[in-house]
Write a protein that holds these residues in place. Structure first.
Motif, PDB file in Angstrom:
ATOM      1  N   UNK A   1     -13.522 -36.193  -9.886  1.00 52.39           N
ATOM      2  CA  UNK A   1     -13.230 -35.022  -8.880  1.00 52.39           C
ATOM      3  C   UNK A   1     -12.872 -33.769  -9.858  1.00 52.39           C
ATOM      4  N   UNK A   2     -12.321 -33.750 -11.028  1.00 55.75           N
ATOM      5  CA  UNK A   2     -12.340 -32.872 -11.970  1.00 55.75           C
ATOM      6  C   UNK A   2     -13.702 -32.223 -12.590  1.00 55.75           C
TER       7      UNK A   2
ATOM      8  N   UNK B   1     -16.516 -32.767 -11.073  1.00 55.73           N
ATOM      9  CA  UNK B   1     -17.167 -31.896 -10.058  1.00 55.73           C
ATOM     10  C   UNK B   1     -16.707 -30.501  -9.925  1.00 55.73           C
ATOM     11  N   UNK B   2     -15.466 -30.188 -10.297  1.00 54.00           N
ATOM     12  CA  UNK B   2     -14.954 -28.877 -10.289  1.00 54.00           C
ATOM     13  C   UNK B   2     -15.142 -27.944 -11.462  1.00 54.00           C
TER      14      UNK B   2
ATOM     15  N   UNK C   1     -14.374 -29.286 -14.636  1.00 52.07           N
ATOM     16  CA  UNK C   1     -13.316 -29.446 -15.898  1.00 52.07           C
ATOM     17  C   UNK C   1     -14.219 -30.404 -16.804  1.00 52.07           C
TER      18      UNK C   1
ATOM     19  N   UNK D   1     -19.835 -37.839  -7.600  1.00 55.83           N
ATOM     20  CA  UNK D   1     -20.261 -36.996  -6.279  1.00 55.83           C
ATOM     21  C   UNK D   1     -21.587 -37.052  -5.985  1.00 55.83           C
TER      22      UNK D   1
END
Lengths: 298, 298, 298, 298
Positions: free
Chosen positions: C191-192, C194-195, C197, C294
C-alpha cells in the motif's frame, strides 16, 4: 419518434445507439474514435463534428462513458454541455459511475433548469446488442416515465430506484451481490467436485434448493454444465473481471462513505483484484471458478 | 404400505414420523424423551421400549439425530443396530452429519449385507410439518428409488447426489452457498438503505436482475419487506443461527479434508460463529442482516 | 552423553541428527531413503536396518516425520514401537502434527509406562543446520527437563506450553499468527509503495512504531530491503508456502474442534492455499508479498 | 525558543501544547471549547480570540484536528489561514487525515509561498501527555529538520516518510498493520485458551518466536497477562475502537485509489466496524480480543 443525442460509442454505446435508430428515432452521435463513428454512420446515425452538436434540438441526450471524470468532463466545466443544453432536453446518463458524481451532476444541471436521470444498465454487451438491457434509474418519477420512450428501444426492463444517484446505488448493490453469488457458487461447486460429485447433478440439486441463484439459473461458472455461457467457451466474452473489479471498487467507496459493514463485498473486491492482477482481467467474471480450484494434494 | 422404525423425534423427526402415519405406514418410534414419545403415540405411532425394537420387521429404519456421534452410537459398536438389523431393511439416515461418518456407516452396514442411504433434508421445521421437505440422498440408485415409498410422504423432492456420503456433501455445499446468499443479500440491502434506498424497491430490482437468489425470492432478511418470514417476526422460528454455524463447520471440515479453497464459506462460518457468540444463536439465520447494520456516524 | 534413536532424516531431521553427534551423543538413525541414511552415516550416526532397532538401549527416541499418519504408523499399531520401547526411554516427537494425535500418542504410550513429549520446532532448515531451533514442548515438566539434554544440542530455546499436545497447539497458534504478520506486513508495504513510499523507509518507520513485528525485524517480504532473506533471493529457500498451508490447515482443524472464531486465520489459509494452487507452493512463504501486488491501473 | 500557534486542543492537542510551554516555547492556542482554552491558559499558553490570531509572528503553526474537513476549513477557503500566514511560518499539521487532503493542502500553501509538512502521530493520549509521541512526517527534508525544534518537545521520534502526504500514507500503513497484529494476536491467544493453554505462557512463547509483535511486547489484548495495559483495565482508555475504524477507513480509501489488494486490511475494517456497531466503539481497540471469543459449545 424522438430526436436523440448520443455520446460514447464503446462496446455498449455503439449497439445501444443502433437500436435507437431501429426504433425509429433520429440519432446524432459523438465519440473520439473515428472507427466507432463510422460504424454508427453505417447503422444510420448522424455524426456530430463536436460534442456540443448532439444537443441541438435533442429531446434526449444519452451518455455511455467509462468513468466519473469522463462524465464530469462532458457535462460540467467551462466547455461542458450544461452551457448548450436546452431546458426541454432530458439528460440520461447510462454510465456506471459513483452515486456521488451522479447526484452532483443532477444538482448542477437542475440549477440550469435541465432534467437529469442516472440510468446505469445491466445485461452486458449481449443485452446491448439484443436490446434487452435492464435500466436502473434514479431521478424524478416523471423524468423516468418520459425516458421510457427511448429506454424501451434499448432494453426490456426499466426500474426506478429513487432520486438522482439512486440508480447508481442500486446497480452497485446488485453487482456487489452478483459477485458474491458468483464466488459462492464457484466455491460450492468446487467443494462438491473435490468430494467426487458431478457438477451437473450438484448444480441441479442446488438450483431446486435454497442455494438457487441467478448464476445457477443462467450463468453456471463450471465448464460444460450449461451451453452458451462463457464458462463453456474458455471464459471468453461476457462481463470482464476488470469491470467487476471496477464496480466492486465503487461499491466499497459507497460503503466507506456510509459506514456500511460489507465483509463479503470487501472479500470479493480483493478476490477479483487479485484475479485481475494474476492476468485474468480480460476473462469473463465467472472465471473466478478457476481461482478456487482445490489445492492438489502432495 | 411399509413397516417403518423411526429413531429421533426432535423438532424435525416428530412431524416426519407423524406424516408417515398419515401416509398409511406402520411406524414404531424410539426417543429418549418421554414427552416426544407421548406426542408420537398421540399421532398414531407405536412406541418402542428400547431402540433395538424399531428394527423388528421393518422395511425401513429412519434416523434423524443431532450429530455424528449419536448416529454412530445408534448403529455401530457393541450395542449398535447393525447387530439386529435384517438384510431386508433399508436404513435411511436423515441426520446432517459429516460425509465421512456417512460413508463409514454405509461401508460397515454393507459388510453385514444391509443397504444404507444418507438422506439429509432441507426445508426446516416448517417443511417437516407440511411434508414438503427436500431429501438429498447418497447411495445406490436402486436404494434411493426404494426409499421414495417413504420419503414421498415426508417431502416433495428427492434428489440423488451420488453414492453413500454424497447426500451429505451436496447438502453442505448447498447450505454453505445459502449462507453466502444470505450474508451477501443482507449486505447489499444494508448498503442501499444506508444510501437512502427503499429496501422493498431495491429487493424488487435485484430480484429481477442478476442479484436474484432464493433469499430475495422467499426469505428476505430485511424486516417488513416480505410477509410470513422470520425477518418480519423478530427473527423467531426458521433455521437457527446455531444450526447454520454447525453446517458451516461441517463444510469447513470437508474443505480442509479436500484442500478446497473456500474464502467465502470461511468468512460466513466466522460471521455466524461471532453472531452466535454475541447471543443470537437461537434466532433465525436471516438475523445476520442486523449484523451488517451500518456504523452510526459520529 | 546419551544414547539416541532418531527416526526421519528429511531436510530437518538430517541436520538435527548430525548436531546430536556433534554434541557427543551416540545416535542410531532410521529412514526409508538410502541417500539420507548414507549422509547420516557420513555425519557419524549408526544406521539401523529396521525401525525397531533404534529403540535398543535408547535413553531418547526422537522422531521428525511429515504428518499424523506417519507418526501413528511408527509408534502405534501391531508393528508399532510401543511394543519394543523400554520404560526408561523418553519419546520426543518433533513432527508438526495435530494436537489430537499428539495427545492420543501420549496417552497410549503412557499405558505402556513410556514417557512422551511433543516438541514441534520453529526455525526452519536454517535453524536445524545451525542448531538454533526453538522447541515448543508439551508433556510433564520433569520430562521436558530431561529432554533438554538432547534438545539443547539441536536448538537454543526450549519452551514448555503445557501437557502432552500443548506443544502442537502453541506451535500452530504461533504459525497462524506468523501467517497473519506476513500477509499484513506485505499488504502494508504494498500500500505504501503504491503511494510512492520507499519500502526501506516505510519498513524502518513501522519497525519503530506499533506495526513492529518479527517479519519486519528479520524476514522482510519486500525484495532488497534486507539482505540474506528469501525475498532478496527470489523467494528461494526458507519456509515453503506448502508447509505454511499445511500448518494453517492444522490451525483451522483445531479452531473447528473448539468452536474458536478465527477470521484472520481462515483468510490466511485461503490466501496461502490459493497461492500454492497458483504454482507458488515451493517458494518461501514471504512470497505472499507478490500476491498483494496492486492491480495495474487501466 | 520559538513562537508557536496551536490549533485544536482535544485529548491529544491539549497535552501537546502544554509540553511546548514546558519546552520553553511561546504558545498561542485556539479551540472552540472554552474549557479546553481554560486548561491551556492554566498550562501557560496565551489564548487567541479567533483562529487567525495564532498566526501572528509565529515560527510554527501546528494543528491537531479530527478530520479532513476541519483541516481544510482552517487553512483554505475564504476565511482560511492561507490568507494571514507569513512566508516565514512553517505549518505542521498533526491531524490524521487522508493523504490526498494533505497533498492538496501542501500544494495550495506552497502557491502562497508557505512551507508545510504533514506530521501525524502515533503514541496515543499517553504519549501526548508524556511527550513521547512518534511523528511520521511528509514534506521537504529541510522543513522536517526545521520542525524538530518543536516536535522534539512533544515526542521522542521524528521520521520522514517522503514528500507532503507521505506522513499520512505511512501512518495509515502502520495502523492498518497494527489492526492486523491486534486481531491476529487475539485470535491466536483465544485459540490457545480454547485448547487449555495458559495465555501468559503462550504469550511468552510467541514473544520469543516468529509470532513476536508489538502487541505481545507492550499491549497484550488478553486481560491479566500484562499490567498497566487497557486489557487489564476493562479495556478503558488507550486507542478507541472508533478511531481505529476511522484509520482503517482511510487505509481502504487509499487502497481503492491505488488499486491495492488488501484482504487483511479489508477484513479488519469490517471487524472493527462491526465491533463499534455492537456498542464497543469507546473501548480500547485491544477489546477485539473479546470479539473472537470461542463459541460456547451446546
Amino acid at each position: 419518434m424522438a430526436t436523440v443525442g448520443f455520446i460514447g460509442l464503446g462496446n455498449m454505446g455503439g449497439p445501444m445507439a443502433a437500436n435507437l435508430v431501429k426504433g425509429g428515432h433520429k440519432v446524432t452521435v459523438f465519440d473520439l474514435s473515428e472507427a466507432a463513428l463510422e460504424q454508427a454512420r453505417a447503422a444510420g446515425c448522424s455524426v456530430a463534428g463536436e460534442v456540443s452538436e448532439v444537443t441541438q434540438g435533442a429531446d434526449f441526450v444519452i451518455s455511455m462513458l467509462p468513468a466519473d471524470h469522463h462524465v464530469e468532463g462532458v457535462y460540467l466545466g467551462d466547455k461542458g454541455l450544461h452551457k448548450t443544453l436546452s431546458k426541454t432536453t432530458l439528460v440520461i446518463d447510462c454510465s456506471t459511475i459513483s452515486a456521488e458524481t451522479a447526484r452532483k451532476l443532477g444538482a448542477e444541471l437542475q440549477q440550469s433548469g435541465i432534467e437529469f436521470i442516472d440510468a446505469p444498465v445491466s445485461g452486458g454487451v449481449g443485452g446491448a446488442k439484443a436490446g434487452t438491457l435492464t435500466f436502473i434509474c434514479g431521478g424524478a418519477e416523471s423524468a423516468v416515465e418520459r425516458a421510457r420512450t427511448v429506454l424501451n428501444d434499448m432494453g426490456k426492463n426499466v426500474f426506478r430506484a429513487g432520486d438522482a444517484g439512486a440508480g447508481q446505488v442500486a446497480k452497485i448493490c446488485n453487482n456487489m451481490l452478483l459477485s458474491v453469488l458468483m464466488a459462492g457458487t464457484s466455491e460450492a461447486l468446487q467443494l462438491g467436485i473435490a468430494h467426487g460429485l458431478d457438477p451437473k447433478v450438484l448444480s441441479e440439486i442446488m438450483l431446486q434448493s435454497s442455494g438457487r441463484n441467478w448464476t445457477l439459473e443462467v450463468y453456471n461458472p463450471c465448464p460444460d454444465v450449461m451451453e452458451g455461457v462463457p464458462s463453456s467457451n474458455d471464459y471468453q466474452g461476457g462481463f470482464l473481471v476488470d469491470l467487476m473489479a471496477k464496480d466492486l471498487g465503487l461499491a466499497q467507496q459507497a460503503a466507506l462513505r456510509s459506514g456500511a459493514s460489507t465483509p463479503m463485498g470487501s472479500l470479493t473486491l480483493n478476490l477479483y483484484r487479485s484475479w485481475a492482477q494474476l492476468g485474468h482481467g480480460r476473462e469473463d467474471f465467472s472465471s473466478i471458478f478457476k481461482y478456487v480450484t482445490p489445492q492438489t494434494k502432495k
